[in-house]
Design a protein around this motif. Structure first.
Motif, mmCIF file in Angstrom:
data_model
loop_
_atom_site.group_PDB
_atom_site.id
_atom_site.type_symbol
_atom_site.label_atom_id
_atom_site.label_comp_id
_atom_site.label_asym_id
_atom_site.label_seq_id
_atom_site.Cartn_x
_atom_site.Cartn_y
_atom_site.Cartn_z
ATOM 1 N N TYR A 90 -16.090 -2.999 89.492
ATOM 2 C CA TYR A 90 -17.401 -3.185 88.850
ATOM 3 C C TYR A 90 -17.202 -3.516 87.378
ATOM 4 C CZ TYR A 90 -19.747 -1.318 92.975
ATOM 5 O OH TYR A 90 -20.228 -1.137 94.249
ATOM 6 N N LYS A 91 -17.918 -4.545 86.913
ATOM 7 C CA LYS A 91 -17.805 -4.988 85.534
ATOM 8 C C LYS A 91 -19.178 -5.022 84.866
ATOM 9 C CE LYS A 91 -13.393 -5.559 85.592
ATOM 10 N NZ LYS A 91 -12.529 -4.644 84.795
ATOM 11 N N ARG A 92 -19.175 -4.733 83.571
ATOM 12 C CA ARG A 92 -20.416 -4.628 82.817
ATOM 13 C C ARG A 92 -21.128 -5.968 82.638
ATOM 14 N NH1 ARG A 92 -22.376 -6.265 78.453
ATOM 15 N NH2 ARG A 92 -20.454 -7.428 78.116
ATOM 16 N N LYS A 94 -20.610 -10.463 82.736
ATOM 17 C CA LYS A 94 -20.709 -11.564 83.671
ATOM 18 C C LYS A 94 -19.319 -12.159 83.876
ATOM 19 C CE LYS A 94 -21.927 -14.767 79.944
ATOM 20 N NZ LYS A 94 -22.940 -15.729 79.438
ATOM 21 N N PRO A 95 -19.148 -13.035 84.867
ATOM 22 C CA PRO A 95 -17.828 -13.631 85.109
ATOM 23 C C PRO A 95 -17.261 -14.287 83.858
ATOM 24 C CG PRO A 95 -19.297 -14.115 86.919
ATOM 25 C CD PRO A 95 -20.142 -13.457 85.869
ATOM 26 N N LYS A 96 -15.961 -14.114 83.663
ATOM 27 C CA LYS A 96 -15.285 -14.609 82.464
ATOM 28 C C LYS A 96 -14.603 -15.950 82.742
ATOM 29 C CE LYS A 96 -14.416 -9.851 80.969
ATOM 30 N NZ LYS A 96 -15.110 -9.248 82.138
ATOM 31 N N ASP A 101 -10.235 -10.380 84.906
ATOM 32 C CA ASP A 101 -10.727 -9.450 85.932
ATOM 33 C C ASP A 101 -9.998 -9.634 87.257
ATOM 34 O OD1 ASP A 101 -12.518 -8.512 84.056
ATOM 35 O OD2 ASP A 101 -14.151 -9.798 84.745
ATOM 36 N N TYR A 127 -20.648 -7.887 89.046
ATOM 37 C CA TYR A 127 -21.021 -7.944 87.634
ATOM 38 C C TYR A 127 -22.454 -7.451 87.438
ATOM 39 C CZ TYR A 127 -16.778 -10.625 86.833
ATOM 40 O OH TYR A 127 -15.461 -11.020 86.750
ATOM 41 N N GLN A 128 -22.596 -6.497 86.520
ATOM 42 C CA GLN A 128 -23.895 -5.886 86.272
ATOM 43 C C GLN A 128 -24.897 -6.882 85.703
ATOM 44 O OE1 GLN A 128 -24.033 -2.912 83.138
ATOM 45 N NE2 GLN A 128 -25.496 -1.691 84.302
ATOM 46 N N GLN A 129 -24.433 -7.763 84.829
ATOM 47 C CA GLN A 129 -25.349 -8.680 84.159
ATOM 48 C C GLN A 129 -25.978 -9.678 85.128
ATOM 49 O OE1 GLN A 129 -23.892 -10.175 80.441
ATOM 50 N NE2 GLN A 129 -25.310 -11.899 80.382
#
Length: 211
Positions: A90-92, A94-96, A101, A127-129
């Motif tokens: 889980y990431k805070r 958006k895709p980088k 990741d 991604y949370q965003q």
């Protein structure tokens, strides 16, 4: 020397940040890391559950003796019908644009494969965003890149040396920006000033010898 899974992402973001955190034990919060901590508190607080033949295990400790690697993955999905395993991170945000990741997720899979003697073909990043899950295939190319990063992190941390700062646009997103001060370092003329002093001294001595 065992390194943490988080060190891989720190290194992929910035080798200096990785050394500051894992060798010098420097840490600072900003709004980005605080949001990430809140997200993981929610994820990690859940209990193991089973829904529609999928068992969801949270905060799973993983390690690899072969790679000298250890850490905690957010969630492991176990398909009870097929037996397949899928690590979920889980990431805070958006895709980088980079593989930061994906590398961390692949490293988790490598640990699981060694622990369970089972091939893991894919995982997922949530991604949370964007509120969106992205499937990640553990291709040979991603595995090679991950193993390369693991080796580079080992070399960096075992050296005990912290790389000099280099300013870039991503520095402003770093929680250690105020501690690192990359812009000030780049504007520091003391090194060149001292070097010039020695050059002038050498030139004067050469003139005296020629005289």
């Amino acid at each position: 020397m065992t390194i943490f899974l988080s060190a891989l992402q720190h290194y992929a973001f910035c080798p200096r940040q990785c050394a500051l955190i894992h060798n010098e034990q420097v840490w600072a919060e900003n709004y980005l890391t605080a949001q990430g901590a809140v997200l993981h508190e929610r994820v990690d607080s859940g209990v193991t559950e089973t829904r529609k033949n999928i068992r969801y295990e949270r905060s799973v400790h993983v390690s690899s003796e072969k790679l000298d690697l250890a850490g905690i993955l957010d969630m492991l999905e176990h398909n009870l019908q097929t037996g397949t395993l899928k690590p979920i991170e889980y990431k805070r945000g958006k895709p980088k644009p980079t593989l930061i990741d994906e590398i961390q997720l692949c490293a988790q899979a490598l640990c699981l494969e060694e622990m369970l003697n089972q091939k893991i073909d894919e995982g997922a990043l949530w991604y949370q965003q964007t509120r969106h899950r992205i499937p990640i295939l553990f291709t040979d190319q991603l595995r090679t890149k991950t193993l390369t990063i693991i080796e580079q992190v080992h070399r960096l941390l075992e050296s005990g040396k912290t790389p000099l700062p280099t300013y870039s646009k991503q520095c402003k997103a770093c929680s250690l920006f105020e501690f690192c001060q990359p812009q000030l370092f780049n504007n520091d003329k003391s090194i060149s000033y001292v070097a010039n002093l020695f050059t002038v001294q050498d030139n004067l001595e050469q003139l005296m010898d020629d005289a």
